[in-house]
Design a protein around this motif. Structure first.
Motif, PDB file in Angstrom:
ATOM      1  N   LYS A  66       0.590  -1.051  -0.380  1.00  0.00           N
ATOM      2  CA  LYS A  66       0.219  -0.086  -0.149  1.00  0.00           C
ATOM      3  C   LYS A  66       1.347   0.933  -0.464  1.00  0.00           C
ATOM      4  O   LYS A  66       0.132   2.394  -0.768  1.00  0.00           O
ATOM      5  CB  LYS A  66      -0.922  -0.202   1.949  1.00  0.00           C
ATOM      6  N   GLU A  67       1.667   1.147   0.480  1.00  0.00           N
ATOM      7  CA  GLU A  67       2.750   2.062   1.074  1.00  0.00           C
ATOM      8  C   GLU A  67       3.725   2.914  -0.655  1.00  0.00           C
ATOM      9  O   GLU A  67       3.589   4.084  -0.849  1.00  0.00           O
ATOM     10  CB  GLU A  67       3.495   2.125   1.916  1.00  0.00           C
ATOM     11  N   ILE A  68       3.996   1.560  -1.163  1.00  0.00           N
ATOM     12  CA  ILE A  68       4.700   2.386  -2.378  1.00  0.00           C
ATOM     13  C   ILE A  68       3.877   2.107  -3.801  1.00  0.00           C
ATOM     14  O   ILE A  68       4.193   2.501  -4.841  1.00  0.00           O
ATOM     15  CB  ILE A  68       5.891   1.009  -2.595  1.00  0.00           C
ATOM     16  N   GLY A 113     -12.144   7.683  -0.568  1.00  0.00           N
ATOM     17  CA  GLY A 113     -13.750   8.001   1.158  1.00  0.00           C
ATOM     18  C   GLY A 113     -13.495   6.061   1.378  1.00  0.00           C
ATOM     19  O   GLY A 113     -14.615   6.110   2.208  1.00  0.00           O
ATOM     20  N   GLY A 114     -13.088   5.383   0.627  1.00  0.00           N
ATOM     21  CA  GLY A 114     -13.124   4.024   1.434  1.00  0.00           C
ATOM     22  C   GLY A 114     -12.018   3.576   1.294  1.00  0.00           C
ATOM     23  O   GLY A 114     -11.064   4.150   1.731  1.00  0.00           O
ATOM     24  N   ARG A 115     -12.394   2.718   2.083  1.00  0.00           N
ATOM     25  CA  ARG A 115     -11.026   1.727   3.105  1.00  0.00           C
ATOM     26  C   ARG A 115      -9.536   1.055   1.923  1.00  0.00           C
ATOM     27  O   ARG A 115      -9.880   0.745   0.966  1.00  0.00           O
ATOM     28  CB  ARG A 115     -11.458   0.025   3.387  1.00  0.00           C
ATOM     29  N   ALA A 116      -8.830   1.491   2.175  1.00  0.00           N
ATOM     30  CA  ALA A 116      -7.630   1.311   1.823  1.00  0.00           C
ATOM     31  C   ALA A 116      -7.230  -0.546   1.573  1.00  0.00           C
ATOM     32  O   ALA A 116      -7.093  -0.352   2.255  1.00  0.00           O
ATOM     33  CB  ALA A 116      -6.197   2.094   1.807  1.00  0.00           C
ATOM     34  N   LYS A 117      -7.049  -1.261   0.399  1.00  0.00           N
ATOM     35  CA  LYS A 117      -6.626  -2.229   0.163  1.00  0.00           C
ATOM     36  C   LYS A 117      -5.037  -2.096  -0.730  1.00  0.00           C
ATOM     37  O   LYS A 117      -5.183  -1.581  -1.414  1.00  0.00           O
ATOM     38  CB  LYS A 117      -7.680  -3.628  -0.106  1.00  0.00           C
ATOM     39  N   PRO A 118      -4.869  -3.866   0.153  1.00  0.00           N
ATOM     40  CA  PRO A 118      -3.258  -3.387  -1.122  1.00  0.00           C
ATOM     41  C   PRO A 118      -3.575  -4.290  -2.191  1.00  0.00           C
ATOM     42  O   PRO A 118      -5.105  -5.164  -2.338  1.00  0.00           O
ATOM     43  CB  PRO A 118      -2.577  -4.990  -0.479  1.00  0.00           C
ATOM     44  N   ASP A 119      -3.106  -4.133  -3.636  1.00  0.00           N
ATOM     45  CA  ASP A 119      -4.167  -4.284  -4.632  1.00  0.00           C
ATOM     46  C   ASP A 119      -3.412  -5.568  -5.171  1.00  0.00           C
ATOM     47  O   ASP A 119      -1.751  -5.388  -5.730  1.00  0.00           O
ATOM     48  CB  ASP A 119      -3.344  -3.329  -6.072  1.00  0.00           C
TER      49      ASP A 119
END
Length: 200
Positions: free
Chosen positions: A75-77, A85-91
């Motif tokens: 997620k950080e990179i 506005g939604g939840r952050a998830k790893p792609d």
């Protein structure tokens, strides 16, 4: 090289810090002068009921530490999935398509520690007629990097969302394999590895 040794090489300090903090938050350690045991205590009137928490193997701890740090790194990179506005998830899907990972499945398919994860991938828990059912949603055997990453996530989810009791020796084998997949990714993506190691 064992997954635990690889993890100590890449994230040992993180793992020790993470789990010491985690244990302080989740359990109360009672010292009797001889040893320290992890227990959960519940006060009931004038008495206290003490329940011993289950032992957690090194393989399970390694996967928990590696997976948490790995998804943080993704997620950080910029391997980020989610709307504003939604939840952050790893792609994970985007990550699996990176050119550096083009041959990771072929490379790991020859690894004895990962063989069972590929030939007999974990099932997922589903609800069938009001009861828990185990369904296989992955191809047998796995034949792509994307499905290999999906299997890693399933191993983690089954263990940490209550799908498994953690007492079956196969659980440790799958955790060990899943950790090895994550660490193999670090060797192929320097930016993920740097973030994983805390080199911001």
């Amino acid at each position: 090289m064992a997954a635990s040794r690889l993890l100590s090489r890449y994230g040992g300090r993180f793992r020790r810090t993470f789990f010491s903090t985690w244990c302080r938050l989740c359990v109360h350690r009672i010292k009797d002068g001889r040893a320290s045991s992890a227990v959960a205590t519940v006060a009931e009137g004038e008495q206290a009921m003490t329940t011993k928490l289950p032992e957690v193997s090194t393989d399970k701890k390694d996967l928990f530490a590696a997976y948490a740090r790995f998804e943080h790194s993704l997620k950080e990179i910029g391997f980020l999935h989610g709307h504003d506005g939604g939840r952050a998830k790893p792609d994970w899907l985007k990550f699996s398509r990176e050119k550096e990972l083009a041959h990771i499945f072929d490379d790991l398919s020859e690894d004895a520690d990962v063989a069972d994860l590929i030939s007999d991938p974990p099932c997922v828990q589903m609800v069938r007629n009001g009861a828990v059912s185990w369904d296989q949603i992955l191809p047998i055997p796995i034949s792509s990097s994307h499905d290999l990453f999906r299997s890693v996530k399933i191993v983690r989810d089954n263990l940490f969302h209550g799908g498994k009791s953690g007492e079956n020796p196969r659980d440790d084998a799958l955790c060990r394999a899943a950790t090895k997949v994550l660490l193999a990714c670090l060797e192929r993506r320097a930016d993920v590895k740097a973030m994983f190691n805390g080199e911001y």
